[in-house]
Design a protein around this motif. Structure first.
Motif, PDB file in Angstrom:
ATOM      1  N   PHE A  69       1.726   7.034  -6.648  1.00  0.00           N
ATOM      2  CA  PHE A  69       0.725   8.041  -6.967  1.00  0.00           C
ATOM      3  C   PHE A  69       1.267   9.463  -6.720  1.00  0.00           C
ATOM      4  O   PHE A  69       1.079  10.359  -7.549  1.00  0.00           O
ATOM      5  N   ILE A  70       1.938   9.645  -5.595  1.00  0.00           N
ATOM      6  CA  ILE A  70       2.548  10.955  -5.303  1.00  0.00           C
ATOM      7  C   ILE A  70       3.558  11.294  -6.403  1.00  0.00           C
ATOM      8  O   ILE A  70       3.618  12.425  -6.895  1.00  0.00           O
ATOM      9  N   ASP A 115       9.831  15.275   4.383  1.00  0.00           N
ATOM     10  CA  ASP A 115      10.472  16.289   3.543  1.00  0.00           C
ATOM     11  C   ASP A 115      11.971  16.317   3.790  1.00  0.00           C
ATOM     12  O   ASP A 115      12.762  16.482   2.865  1.00  0.00           O
ATOM     13  N   ALA A 140       7.954   8.541   5.740  1.00  0.00           N
ATOM     14  CA  ALA A 140       6.754   8.727   6.572  1.00  0.00           C
ATOM     15  C   ALA A 140       6.260   7.377   7.094  1.00  0.00           C
ATOM     16  O   ALA A 140       5.804   7.269   8.228  1.00  0.00           O
ATOM     17  N   ALA A 141       6.408   6.348   6.268  1.00  0.00           N
ATOM     18  CA  ALA A 141       5.894   5.032   6.643  1.00  0.00           C
ATOM     19  C   ALA A 141       6.729   4.391   7.742  1.00  0.00           C
ATOM     20  O   ALA A 141       6.190   3.879   8.717  1.00  0.00           O
ATOM     21  N   TYR A 142       8.035   4.420   7.594  1.00  0.00           N
ATOM     22  CA  TYR A 142       8.868   3.642   8.522  1.00  0.00           C
ATOM     23  C   TYR A 142       9.613   4.498   9.547  1.00  0.00           C
ATOM     24  O   TYR A 142      10.229   3.959  10.459  1.00  0.00           O
ATOM     25  N   LEU A 143       9.571   5.807   9.391  1.00  0.00           N
ATOM     26  CA  LEU A 143      10.204   6.672  10.395  1.00  0.00           C
ATOM     27  C   LEU A 143       9.082   7.533  10.995  1.00  0.00           C
ATOM     28  O   LEU A 143       8.456   7.129  11.960  1.00  0.00           O
ATOM     29  N   ALA A 144       8.819   8.680  10.427  1.00  0.00           N
ATOM     30  CA  ALA A 144       7.720   9.536  10.902  1.00  0.00           C
ATOM     31  C   ALA A 144       7.415  10.555   9.821  1.00  0.00           C
ATOM     32  O   ALA A 144       8.316  10.958   9.066  1.00  0.00           O
ATOM     33  N   ALA A 145       6.162  10.982   9.760  1.00  0.00           N
ATOM     34  CA  ALA A 145       5.734  11.911   8.714  1.00  0.00           C
ATOM     35  C   ALA A 145       6.519  13.220   8.767  1.00  0.00           C
ATOM     36  O   ALA A 145       6.787  13.839   7.737  1.00  0.00           O
ATOM     37  N   ASP A 200      -1.258  14.812   0.503  1.00  0.00           N
ATOM     38  CA  ASP A 200      -1.509  13.372   0.407  1.00  0.00           C
ATOM     39  C   ASP A 200      -1.250  12.743   1.780  1.00  0.00           C
ATOM     40  O   ASP A 200      -0.136  12.798   2.292  1.00  0.00           O
ATOM     41  N   THR A 233      -2.498   4.810   6.064  1.00  0.00           N
ATOM     42  CA  THR A 233      -2.183   3.376   5.942  1.00  0.00           C
ATOM     43  C   THR A 233      -1.559   2.879   7.252  1.00  0.00           C
ATOM     44  O   THR A 233      -1.849   1.774   7.716  1.00  0.00           O
ATOM     45  N   LYS A 234      -0.715   3.721   7.852  1.00  0.00           N
ATOM     46  CA  LYS A 234      -0.142   3.354   9.150  1.00  0.00           C
ATOM     47  C   LYS A 234      -1.236   3.223  10.204  1.00  0.00           C
ATOM     48  O   LYS A 234      -1.223   2.308  11.025  1.00  0.00           O
ATOM     49  N   GLN A 238       0.843  -1.202   0.000  1.00  0.00           N
ATOM     50  CA  GLN A 238       0.000   0.000   0.000  1.00  0.00           C
ATOM     51  C   GLN A 238       0.880   1.254   0.000  1.00  0.00           C
ATOM     52  O   GLN A 238       0.592   2.232  -0.694  1.00  0.00           O
ATOM     53  N   PHE A 239       1.963   1.210   0.775  1.00  0.00           N
ATOM     54  CA  PHE A 239       2.892   2.347   0.781  1.00  0.00           C
ATOM     55  C   PHE A 239       3.466   2.569  -0.627  1.00  0.00           C
ATOM     56  O   PHE A 239       3.595   3.703  -1.082  1.00  0.00           O
ATOM     57  N   GLU A 261       1.766  11.387  14.519  1.00  0.00           N
ATOM     58  CA  GLU A 261       2.419  11.722  13.254  1.00  0.00           C
ATOM     59  C   GLU A 261       2.170  13.204  12.965  1.00  0.00           C
ATOM     60  O   GLU A 261       1.015  13.630  12.856  1.00  0.00           O
ATOM     61  N   PHE A 262       3.238  13.980  12.852  1.00  0.00           N
ATOM     62  CA  PHE A 262       3.102  15.408  12.540  1.00  0.00           C
ATOM     63  C   PHE A 262       3.609  15.644  11.118  1.00  0.00           C
ATOM     64  O   PHE A 262       4.793  15.456  10.843  1.00  0.00           O
ATOM     65  N   TYR A 263       2.715  16.048  10.246  1.00  0.00           N
ATOM     66  CA  TYR A 263       3.094  16.247   8.843  1.00  0.00           C
ATOM     67  C   TYR A 263       3.414  17.716   8.565  1.00  0.00           C
ATOM     68  O   TYR A 263       2.983  18.610   9.295  1.00  0.00           O
ATOM     69  N   THR A 264       4.151  17.925   7.478  1.00  0.00           N
ATOM     70  CA  THR A 264       4.595  19.276   7.113  1.00  0.00           C
ATOM     71  C   THR A 264       3.416  20.176   6.786  1.00  0.00           C
ATOM     72  O   THR A 264       2.495  19.775   6.077  1.00  0.00           O
ATOM     73  N   THR A 273       7.404   8.877   0.940  1.00  0.00           N
ATOM     74  CA  THR A 273       6.416   7.915   1.417  1.00  0.00           C
ATOM     75  C   THR A 273       7.026   6.925   2.406  1.00  0.00           C
ATOM     76  O   THR A 273       6.482   6.699   3.488  1.00  0.00           O
ATOM     77  N   ASN A 288       0.939   4.205  -2.738  1.00  0.00           N
ATOM     78  CA  ASN A 288       0.833   5.623  -2.343  1.00  0.00           C
ATOM     79  C   ASN A 288       1.997   6.425  -2.938  1.00  0.00           C
ATOM     80  O   ASN A 288       1.808   7.530  -3.458  1.00  0.00           O
ATOM     81  N   THR A 298      -0.271   7.704   3.256  1.00  0.00           N
ATOM     82  CA  THR A 298       0.743   6.910   3.959  1.00  0.00           C
ATOM     83  C   THR A 298       0.486   6.914   5.471  1.00  0.00           C
ATOM     84  O   THR A 298       0.539   5.864   6.115  1.00  0.00           O
ATOM     85  N   ILE A 299       0.164   8.078   6.014  1.00  0.00           N
ATOM     86  CA  ILE A 299      -0.131   8.144   7.456  1.00  0.00           C
ATOM     87  C   ILE A 299      -1.389   7.327   7.745  1.00  0.00           C
ATOM     88  O   ILE A 299      -1.448   6.584   8.737  1.00  0.00           O
TER      89      ILE A 299
END
Lengths: 290, 419
Positions: free
Chosen positions: A15-16, A266, A257-262, B225, B231-232, A8-9, B216-219, A254, A12, B228-229
């Motif tokens: 798509f991005i 960036d 964000a999936a395996y560390l943190a969102a 999008d 999905t987690k 799924q990741f 989860e803190f996003y930019t 992606t 995702n 991914t968050i």
């Protein structure tokens, strides 16, 4: 994390990457041919979304018709920008076109704010809630449509540049502008064609994404920054570089964000870009500067 | 050589000038003197929160217009009218600082804004130093806590909820009514997002619940999008998701939540009651829970209304009659600022900023678009919010403003002004 989640990741990320690739491709095309960092394409992305919105919601056109309409209008606007703003300024140096590009972005953004208001809009997807679910991995019909159209557009641009006469001429202008002129290629006209194509791609990206992402007049400024970074990362002027760059950045974001943190998404993608640029200052697939 | 007539004209003009300077305005045909109070608004008028900022400003402009067209209002022996000016803070600290400095230079007497926490935190010391009272709308806890103390911003107040006011009833509703205890949390990486998540967590843990993973803190801005968050979240084993962002982000989160087929509860901030959110998400938000702040009396409810919410009705009617649209919570910020200042000036008999704000902070109650309430010594509005959801795409109020204070109480005035 299980395999389904990892897949799924990957979906995702793909798509991005598709969204980045469409805008980055137009940017790199204009840079490759004309050496202009055309930030105004962010505004064309935004206008593509609005054209599609009004064509479907107000004129009652089919969404599938609204996408080419958006491409046509943004392509025409990009050509106008090229003819009326960039071309006269270009002979005075790159700094002027850079300022002009930012100026056009801001003007179009504020014009949109005045015309359309600041409300968030969303286009109703013709696919509604339809989705493909395979072993727990979800891909909506609209996402599948976007991926398909992106693949067609990218292949079409690649094919056109490689095998058609105008495409070969564009490549000639990008690689050897003096030699191209000597053999009678009209570089000014081809420059406008590059603008039109880039504008149409940005408009397509806006129209394709707008049923899935709420947009307002500022959406383009957000999109263009990352896309421009991708163009530098992939190699300015390199079309395969833009595609590979979009894929690398989309996936890096992606999976971070999936395996560390969102919050590191960036950071990771920009760190990757910096590392690559240290090793290859001309970008991943760019040509070394003379 | 000057004639006697030109000397007379010059002297008359000078006299009028002196009168204007001394009195602040011309006596209106023998009536009371007219004083114009300038209120500056530091709001995001462009950028990611432009719509929210523009609506806040529109609320202030309409409130001021109606008061001025009615001939102003009396304070002491004078008639007071409002002048509204604005600066764009773009919802970010650097432009917010510039906007604040411009408002100080324009000699405003009061300030409304900002709507964004990071912007308001940047502005607070500037207005404090200039001794200009600031009526804040942002939710970050620090604005009426440590940051306010550090800045010496004793004249600043927060017009509406802070993070605890919003999140306490929501977390309580999740645990005690919906039996959702294990949460996955996501928010924009800002003072607003972090404050809201921290307060939600505080109450959740107090009631025996918790987060299944670190939030989860996003930019912000820039994230569109959220798959991914989400999905987690789907694989986290949580009972529910709490998501905090501005309207555009919440539209994306909600649609992608549905797309991915997440079968868990959904909780957000009061931005889920925004009309733009309702338009975009529609019935796909059915069963999502959020705090309600603004109640103009027309939505379905599952409780008997206790407070009349007079000002909400007044604002709602004004918007319908004059601007032909339904008022929103955002309009309430600007409208509420003007009416808070008006009521405080009338009661104090003065327009002098420090006296007006002392009256605001006296504990007296004011009629505002978010209810009738006073202000605590730390500047926080002593107000509460309820919990709402969507049923068939329509906003439905589930519990009233007193919910967080009912046993088991999760919010009191002391929680709002931490030492």
């Amino acid at each position: 994390m299980d395999l389904t989640t990892a897949l799924q990741f990957a979906v995702n990320g793909l798509f991005i990457s598709a969204a980045y690739a469409l805008v980055a491709l137009g940017l790199t095309l204009v840079f490759g041919v004309l050496h202009i960092a055309d930030f105004a394409q962010g505004a064309l992305y935004m206008l593509g979304a609005y054209v599609s919105f009004y064509a479907t919601q107000r004129l009652g056109l089919s969404y599938f018709v609204s996408v080419p309409v958006a491409m046509g209008l943004t392509g025409a606007l990009a050509t106008l920008n090229g003819a009326l703003v960039y071309r006269p300024l270009q002979r005075h140096g790159g700094a002027l076109t850079f300022i002009a590009a930012l100026g056009i972005l801001l003007i179009l953004q504020n014009l949109a704010l005045w015309l359309f208001g600041g409300d968030f809009r969303l286009i109703a997807s013709p696919f509604q809630e339809g989705k493909i679910t395979a072993g727990g991995v979800v891909l909506t019909h609209h996402q599948a449509f976007v991926l398909g159209v992106t693949a067609v557009l990218l292949t079409g641009v690649w094919f056109g540049l490689r095998y058609t006469k105008p495409g070969k001429a564009l490549r000639a202008v990008a690689q050897q502008p003096e030699a191209a002129r000597l053999v009678g290629i009209d570089s000014a006209r081809l420059g406008l064609a590059a603008f039109a194509l880039a504008g149409a791609l940005a408009g397509a990206a806006g129209a394709l994404m707008s049923p899935m992402r709420a947009f307002d007049p500022h959406i383009g400024a957000i999109v263009i920054l990352k896309s421009f970074a991708i163009v530098i990362f992939g190699g300015m002027g390199s079309i395969p570089g833009a595609i590979v760059g979009a894929l690398a950045v989309g996936m890096a974001e992606t999976f971070t964000a999936a395996y560390l943190a969102a919050e590191f998404a960036d950071l990771a993608s920009f760190a990757l870009m910096i590392v690559v640029l240290f090793a290859r200052p001309q970008g991943l697939l760019g040509r070394a500067w003379a | 050589m000057r004639t006697r007539r030109s000397v007379l004209v010059s002297c008359s003009a000078a006299l009028v000038g002196v009168l204007l300077l001394a009195g602040g305005g011309l006596p209106a045909t023998g009536g009371p003197a007219v004083e114009t109070v300038t209120v500056g608004f530091a709001l995001p008028l462009s950028g990611a929160a432009a719509r929210e900022g523009q609506e806040s400003l529109e609320g202030a402009q309409l409130a001021a217009r109606l008061l001025n067209e009615a001939g102003g209002f009396r304070v002491g022996g004078r008639v007071v009218r409002f002048e509204i000016i604005s600066e764009d803070d773009r919802c970010a600290p650097a432009p917010a600082t510039e906007a604040a400095n411009r408002l100080v230079a324009r000699r405003v007497q009061f300030v409304g804004g900002s709507f964004c926490s990071s912007a308001a935190l940047a502005q607070q010391p500037i207005f404090a130093q200039a001794r200009i009272p600031q009526v804040i709308y942002a939710y970050a806890t620090d604005l009426t806590g440590a940051a306010r103390q550090r800045a010496g911003a004793v004249l600043s107040v927060r017009l509406g909820p802070q993070a605890a006011v919003e999140m306490a009833p929501l977390a309580k509703y999740a645990v005690t009514v919906n039996n959702h205890r294990r949460f996955f949390a996501m928010a924009q990486n800002t003072d607003f997002g972090r404050s809201m998540i921290a307060e939600f967590r505080r109450v959740l843990e107090r009631l025996g619940g918790g987060f299944v993973a670190e939030p989860e803190f996003y930019t912000f801005p820039g994230t569109t999008d959220f798959r991914t968050i989400l999905t987690k979240a789907r694989g986290s084993g949580a009972d529910a998701l709490v998501a905090i962002g501005l309207v555009g982000e919440m539209i994306g989160v909600s649609l992608q939540f549905r797309e991915l087929g997440l079968a868990m509860g959904f909780y957000g901030s009061d931005l889920l009651e925004d009309p733009a959110y309702q338009d975009a998400v529609g019935a796909r938000a059915d069963g999502f829970f959020y705090p309600w702040v603004y109640d103009d009396g027309v939505d379905r409810r599952r409780f008997t209304r206790v407070e009349p919410e007079r000002m909400a009705r007044e604002m709602s009617l004004a918007f319908l009659n004059i601007l032909r649209k339904r008022a929103t919570r955002n309009h309430g910020w600007g409208w509420g600022t003007i009416h808070l200042l008006k009521q405080a000036m009338e009661r104090e008999g003065s327009t002098e900023p420090e006296r007006v704000m002392r009256r605001v902070l006296s504990g007296a109650r004011f009629d505002l678009p978010f209810g009738t309430y006073g202000f605590l010594p730390c500047g926080q509005a002593d107000m509460r919010v309820g919990v709402a959801t969507y049923v068939e795409g329509r906003r439905t109020l589930l519990v009233d403003r007193d919910f967080a204070g009912r046993p088991p109480a999760v919010l009191s005035a002391t929680d709002l002004c931490p030492r």
